[in-house]
Enzyme design. Structure first.
Site, PDB file in Angstrom:
ATOM      1  N   CYS A 269      -0.634   8.831   5.475  1.00  9.74           N
ATOM      2  CA  CYS A 269      -0.471   7.555   6.158  1.00  9.74           C
ATOM      3  C   CYS A 269      -1.816   6.852   6.281  1.00  9.74           C
ATOM      4  O   CYS A 269      -2.861   7.491   6.194  1.00  9.74           O
ATOM      5  CB  CYS A 269       0.067   7.774   7.565  1.00  9.74           C
ATOM      6  SG  CYS A 269       1.627   8.643   7.573  1.00  9.74           S
TER       7      CYS A 269
ATOM      8  N   TYR B 295       1.670   7.396   0.934  1.00 12.30           N
ATOM      9  CA  TYR B 295       2.475   8.167  -0.019  1.00 12.30           C
ATOM     10  C   TYR B 295       2.764   9.530   0.582  1.00 12.30           C
ATOM     11  O   TYR B 295       1.933  10.082   1.299  1.00 12.30           O
ATOM     12  CB  TYR B 295       1.779   8.303  -1.383  1.00 12.30           C
ATOM     13  CG  TYR B 295       0.530   9.155  -1.399  1.00 12.30           C
ATOM     14  CD1 TYR B 295      -0.704   8.594  -1.195  1.00 12.30           C
ATOM     15  CD2 TYR B 295       0.606  10.528  -1.628  1.00 12.30           C
ATOM     16  CE1 TYR B 295      -1.855   9.369  -1.209  1.00 12.30           C
ATOM     17  CE2 TYR B 295      -0.539  11.311  -1.651  1.00 12.30           C
ATOM     18  CZ  TYR B 295      -1.769  10.722  -1.436  1.00 12.30           C
ATOM     19  OH  TYR B 295      -2.908  11.493  -1.438  1.00 12.30           O
TER      20      TYR B 295
ATOM     21  N   HIS C  70      -4.761  13.547  -6.818  1.00 18.00           N
ATOM     22  CA  HIS C  70      -3.614  13.462  -5.908  1.00 18.00           C
ATOM     23  C   HIS C  70      -2.731  14.697  -5.983  1.00 18.00           C
ATOM     24  O   HIS C  70      -1.728  14.789  -5.289  1.00 18.00           O
ATOM     25  CB  HIS C  70      -2.807  12.196  -6.204  1.00 18.00           C
ATOM     26  CG  HIS C  70      -3.615  10.961  -5.951  1.00 18.00           C
ATOM     27  ND1 HIS C  70      -4.277  10.304  -6.954  1.00 18.00           N
ATOM     28  CD2 HIS C  70      -3.920  10.314  -4.812  1.00 18.00           C
ATOM     29  CE1 HIS C  70      -4.929   9.291  -6.432  1.00 18.00           C
ATOM     30  NE2 HIS C  70      -4.733   9.276  -5.138  1.00 18.00           N
TER      31      HIS C  70
ATOM     32  N   ASN D 122       0.837  -1.200   0.000  1.00 20.60           N
ATOM     33  CA  ASN D 122       0.000   0.000   0.000  1.00 20.60           C
ATOM     34  C   ASN D 122       0.882   1.264   0.000  1.00 20.60           C
ATOM     35  O   ASN D 122       0.436   2.348   0.341  1.00 20.60           O
ATOM     36  CB  ASN D 122      -0.925  -0.017   1.228  1.00 20.60           C
ATOM     37  CG  ASN D 122      -2.091   0.953   1.099  1.00 20.60           C
ATOM     38  OD1 ASN D 122      -2.203   1.684   0.114  1.00 20.60           O
ATOM     39  ND2 ASN D 122      -2.953   0.990   2.094  1.00 20.60           N
TER      40      ASN D 122
ATOM     41  N   GLY E 276     -16.661   9.353  -4.017  1.00 24.14           N
ATOM     42  CA  GLY E 276     -17.235   9.107  -2.691  1.00 24.14           C
ATOM     43  C   GLY E 276     -16.890  10.167  -1.674  1.00 24.14           C
ATOM     44  O   GLY E 276     -17.765  10.844  -1.136  1.00 24.14           O
TER      45      GLY E 276
ATOM     46  N   CYS F 214     -10.280   9.406  -8.152  1.00 33.20           N
ATOM     47  CA  CYS F 214     -10.392   8.783  -6.833  1.00 33.20           C
ATOM     48  C   CYS F 214     -11.145   9.764  -5.931  1.00 33.20           C
ATOM     49  O   CYS F 214     -11.607  10.813  -6.402  1.00 33.20           O
ATOM     50  CB  CYS F 214      -8.972   8.492  -6.325  1.00 33.20           C
ATOM     51  SG  CYS F 214      -8.896   7.537  -4.812  1.00 33.20           S
TER      52      CYS F 214
ATOM     53  N   GLU G  74     -18.713  10.970   2.648  1.00 32.84           N
ATOM     54  CA  GLU G  74     -17.966  10.178   3.637  1.00 32.84           C
ATOM     55  C   GLU G  74     -17.409  10.991   4.819  1.00 32.84           C
ATOM     56  O   GLU G  74     -16.326  10.671   5.335  1.00 32.84           O
ATOM     57  CB  GLU G  74     -16.830   9.382   2.957  1.00 32.84           C
ATOM     58  CG  GLU G  74     -17.318   8.508   1.806  1.00 32.84           C
ATOM     59  CD  GLU G  74     -16.205   7.751   1.069  1.00 32.84           C
ATOM     60  OE1 GLU G  74     -15.140   7.530   1.662  1.00 32.84           O
ATOM     61  OE2 GLU G  74     -16.426   7.390  -0.104  1.00 32.84           O
TER      62      GLU G  74
ATOM     63  N   ASP H  22     -11.208   6.626   7.601  1.00 28.38           N
ATOM     64  CA  ASP H  22     -10.533   5.977   6.471  1.00 28.38           C
ATOM     65  C   ASP H  22     -11.494   4.931   5.927  1.00 28.38           C
ATOM     66  O   ASP H  22     -12.318   4.378   6.662  1.00 28.38           O
ATOM     67  CB  ASP H  22      -9.242   5.302   6.957  1.00 28.38           C
ATOM     68  CG  ASP H  22      -8.598   4.468   5.855  1.00 28.38           C
ATOM     69  OD1 ASP H  22      -7.990   5.080   4.963  1.00 28.38           O
ATOM     70  OD2 ASP H  22      -8.723   3.231   5.869  1.00 28.38           O
TER      71      ASP H  22
END
Ligand SMILES: CN1c2c(nc(N)[nH]c2=O)NC[C@@H]1CNc1ccc(C(=O)N[C@@H](CCC(=O)N[C@@H](CCC(=O)N[C@@H](CCC(=O)O)C(=O)O)C(=O)O)C(=O)O)cc1
Ligand SMILES: N[C@@H](CCS)C(=O)O
Ligand SMILES: [Zn+2]
Length: 827
Positions: free
Chosen positions: A584, A580, A763, A178, A500, A795, A552, A557
């Site tokens: 975390c 990344y 990102h 991950n 989401g 994402c 959400e 998480d």
């Protein structure tokens, strides 16, 4: 060294001093063979020679413990907070550097105190160790305007995160973990030069603290294999073809390290575990013959994450310059068969990776010791060092900080700090210096976990027993289901949606924290989350998105949130693992049989749906992702645990449907990530993973639209499994990987279900323009039918700020409307 001494040594043929000291220290056969003459010489010649001799004797009798790498975030994520504060302009570069320096010092001291023999350095990184390598070899893509000679923060963080004018470099999964790395871009025009001396600086920094370390590098071959060709490179350009030109840069830093006193250097070559064409093995040979000429046999090669293929093993043992080889004995023990079959060269050390770098369970020390003793019996005493299976980067930092876990649970666990002691205890035991009390406590903990009633649930075991015998498929083909769903949903062509999550604001984190610590009441918390959902729904309606999400806001998480509500899980307070950059995750711990005591998301989804007439997606995390992003129990096959989770999610899906939710997204972000690295194991994984997903969806009506979402992966090799998941719509990461995904469809794979390859790289803080997103979608329309295409980001938006999300989504909707108009006028 006195010339007399060196003259004498050279006459000894295989003289001790001809071997770099680090290896000599842990090569007692050599040290012992020469120690008497050496000591005798030393006493005759000089005091400094005496000191060297003493060092050899002392170290040769010390244990043989090695650590592949260590987490860099800090026990309380100190680096994360320092980075984010620096990026936000709230602290200086000097502040950040000081935090980093303190962390490194504490890590080295901890390892020294634990008694680790080979302590790694250069495993620290401000963002990513692959990006550090890119900086080291000066492979900065031209668009960042770097002019040399050295890569500083500005350029480094621009490559990692993008800047106002230039998007970030691509980021992708690091093997099957991950962790995500920044993908180097290499083309025929790439010119390498030594542009960062981080390895040297860290080596010297540790030395000043009295710690002699082994600098660690991403090996040149893996670095190039993990790179991608630049956009302008010729079609079949292979970055590995630049091996000859990158090696001199590695050589330059090696010689500087050698001058600074380094005796051993570790090269991580994890690509060695992959199934590769025979011709590739020539590259490893070339690289280490070349580097060996500079550094002698002080080279250690680390491999991890899987068993070695036979050809890789044979290549490795044939590398003359290499003094030690590290293998992962947790993810498989077939490498042991290779050792038996092909032998292991007398002059090399084996670093036996028996302590799991990717999980939080205490090592079964007795079992490991048996394995290690077997190796010693085969290879001979003092040739086996104890090590971790891979870098400890992939596990949590320190169990000491877990104040809420009960003592029994803690006795079953070991985080990175505890693993240091496990490695050292095993190494000591191999040397006949067994800490009986430590081993006895460990055996008792293993026994208590095996038999604990907390772990076993007969009803769950019974429910999962017969699942494997059925296919669990929805009866109606996807094309017909989509027609039924469209009658109900009445969506426009190119429907828009998001994945989401909406931004996780500090305010949201505060309310979650405050309800946990009982600073605010449940009612106050519910009200705050409801208000957030209202805002998110209103925003999406204003933006004119078609299928909405609730955002959400109640989730810390996407995996942890579900784990917290399922039985068979426990949670750590500080068990963070870097995903990344500064981000975390805190993987839940699956310690026992999994079940769902009550519904987990229905309340919030129902509430969100009540606020709008547009379809509201129910939002779940799929079983494979929950499995792959948790620390999983090791006392039963992963597939069994996955089936148990699948049953729990299936109940939730059906609960959502019964409560009026007609579109349900089941995220399988980590499905690809769990694909075993060795081809021989992939088919079986794909079978049970896809089956687990289908178990969750097979019970819904045709009119219920099932979405799934995947991020950060190379899907092309598993596209048939993705189709076999039989979802109605898939949204998938695309924009940061040069639309690689689309090549599958160009090659003719037929996909009848809905598909939304992302048009917005979430990102990066950068806001993509309408034109840019429209262009991306046009490329998709060239290979996909317009009736299957969805428009969405890559994402979830949780890491972004509203100031970025609102304009980006405004542009996304504008781009979609532009395309709809183009499609209408083309008719
Ligand atoms: C989609 N991704 C995910 C992966 N793995 C997961 N398990 N989850 C994922 O979502 N793998 C692939 C990608 C990786 N992407 C990401 C994206 C974002 C993050 C991220 O933002 N992580 C957060 C931590 C998340 C979290 O649980 N936060 C808690 C709060 C934790 C905390 O530190 N609280 C502090 C106070 C903080 C404050 O602001 O006041 C405290 O309690 O002291 C929460 O939101 O409640 C991160 O910040 O790193 C990770 C992977
Ligand atoms: N639903 C999740 C998926 C992330 S992979 C989100 O939007 O954050
Ligand atoms: Zn995602």
């Amino acid at each position: 060294m006195s010339s007399l001494l060196s003259a004498h040594v050279s006459t000894m043929g295989e003289g001790v001093l001809a071997i770099p000291a680090l290896w000599r220290d842990i090569w007692p056969p050599l040290a012992i063979r020469h120690s008497s003459s050496f000591l005798c010489l030393a006493s005759v010649f000089s005091l400094s020679s005496l000191r060297i001799a003493f060092l050899i004797v002392r170290l040769s009798s010390s244990n043989m413990a090695h650590i592949v790498g260590y987490p860099r975030m800090g026990p309380k994520r100190e680096l994360k907070f320092a980075l984010e504060s620096f990026w936000d302009g709230k602290s200086s570069a000097e502040d950040l550097k000081q935090v980093a320096k303190d962390l490194r010092a504490s890590i080295w001291n901890q390892q020294k105190e634990a008694g680790v023999t080979w302590i790694p350095s250069n495993t620290f990184s401000y963002y990513d160790h692959v990006l550090d390598t890119t900086a080291m070899v000066g492979a900065v893509p031209e668009r960042y305007g770097w002019t040399g000679p050295s890569v500083e923060f500005d350029t480094y963080f621009s490559m990692a995160r993008g800047n106002k004018t230039t998007p970030a470099m691509e980021m992708t999964k690091w093997f099957d973990t991950n962790y995500h790395y920044i993908v180097p871009e290499i083309g025929p025009e790439t010119k390498f030069s030594l542009a960062s001396r981080k390895a040297l600086d860290e080596y010297k920094e540790a030395l000043e603290l009295g710690v002699k370390t082994v600098p660690v590098f991403v090996g040149p071959v893996s670095y190039l294999i993990m790179s991608k060709a630049t956009r302008d490179a010729p079609k079949n350009f292979d970055p590995l073809s630049l091996l000859d030109s990158i090696l001199p840069v590695y050589k330059e830093i090696l010689s500087e390290l050698k001058a600074a006193g380094a005796h051993g250097v570790q090269f991580d070559e994890p690509t060695l575990v992959l199934d590769q064409e025979s011709s590739r093995y020539e590259a490893y040979k070339k690289a280490y013959d070349f580097l060996g000429a500079e550094f002698g046999s002080g080279i250690l090669i680390e491999t991890y994450f899987a068993d070695l293929p036979a050809e890789a093993y044979k290549t490795l043992i044939g590398l003359e310059s290499v003094g030690a080889i590290g293998v992962d004995l947790v993810r498989g023990i077939k490498t042991l068969e290779l050792i038996k079959e092909h032998g292991f060269p007398a002059e090399k050390k084996l670093l036996a990776g028996v302590v799991d770098g990717r999980n939080i369970w205490a090592n079964d020390l007795a079992a490991s010791l048996t394995l290690l003793e077997g190796l010693v019996a085969d290879l001979g005493k003092d040739r086996v060092m104890v090590s971790t299976s891979c870098s400890l980067l992939h596990t949590a930092v320190d169990l000491k900080n877990e104040t809420k876990l009960d003592d029994e649970m803690k006795s079953w666990m070991a985080f990175a700090a505890q693993k240091l002691h496990e490695v050292v205890a095993l190494a000591n035991a191999l040397k006949g210096n067994k800490d009986e009390a430590f081993f006895a406590a460990n055996a008792a903990a293993q026994e208590s976990r095996r038999n604990s009633p907390r772990v076993h649930n007969a009803a769950v075991k019974e429910a999962t027993k017969n699942l494997e015998e059925s296919e669990h498929r929805r009866a109606t083909p996807v094309v017909n289901r989509l027609e039924e769903q469209q009658k109900k949903l009445n969506l426009p062509i190119l429907p828009t949606t998001t994945i989401g999550s909406f931004p996780q604001t500090p305010e949201l984190r505060r309310v979650r924290r405050e309800v946990k610590s009982k600073k605010i009441t449940e009612e106050e918390y519910t009200k705050a989350i409801q208000t957030e959902i209202q805002n998110v729904v209103k925003l999406q309606e204003d933006l004119d998105l078609d299928v909405l999400v609730h955002g959400e806001p109640e989730r810390n998480d996407m995996v942890e949130y579900f784990g917290e509500q399922l039985q068979g899980f426990v949670f750590t307070a500080n068990g963070w693992v870097q995903s990344y950059g500064s981000r975390c995750v805190k993987p839940p711990v699956i310690f026992g049989d999994v079940s769902r005591p009550s519904s987990m998301t229905v309340y919030w989804s129902k509430y969100a749906q009540s606020l709008t007439s547009r379809p509201m997606k129910g939002m779940l995390t799929g079983p494979v992702t929950i499995l792959n992003w948790s620390f999983v129990r090791v006392d039963q096959p992963r597939s069994t645990t996955c089936l148990q989770i699948a049953l729990a999610i299936k109940d939730e899906v059906e609960d959502l449907e019964a409560n009026g939710i007609t579109v349900i997204q089941i995220d399988e972000a980590a499905l690809r990530e769990g694909l075993p690295l060795r081809k021989s194991e992939q088919a079986s994984y794909q079978d049970w993973a896809v089956h687990s997903f289908r178990i969750t969806t097979c019970g819904v009506k045709d009119t219920t639209q099932i979405h799934t979402h995947m991020c950060y992966s190379n899907f092309n090799d598993i596209i048939h499994s993705i189709i076999d998941m039989d979802a109605d719509v898939i949204t998938i990461e695309n924009s940061r990987s040069d639309e690689k995904l689309l090549s599958v469809f160009r090659e003719g794979v037929k996909y009848a279900a809905g598909i939304g390859p992302g048009v917005y790289d979430i990102h990066s803080p950068r806001i993509p323009s309408t034109e840019e997103m429209a262009d991306r979608a046009r490329k998709m329309l060239a290979v996909l039918e317009s009736k299957v295409l969805w428009i969405n980001p890559d994402c979830g938006l949780k890491t972004r700020k509203y100031a970025e999300v609102v304009p980006a989504l405004t542009n996304l909707v504008a781009a979609t409307k532009q395309l709809r108009a183009e499609l209408a006028s083309a008719k």
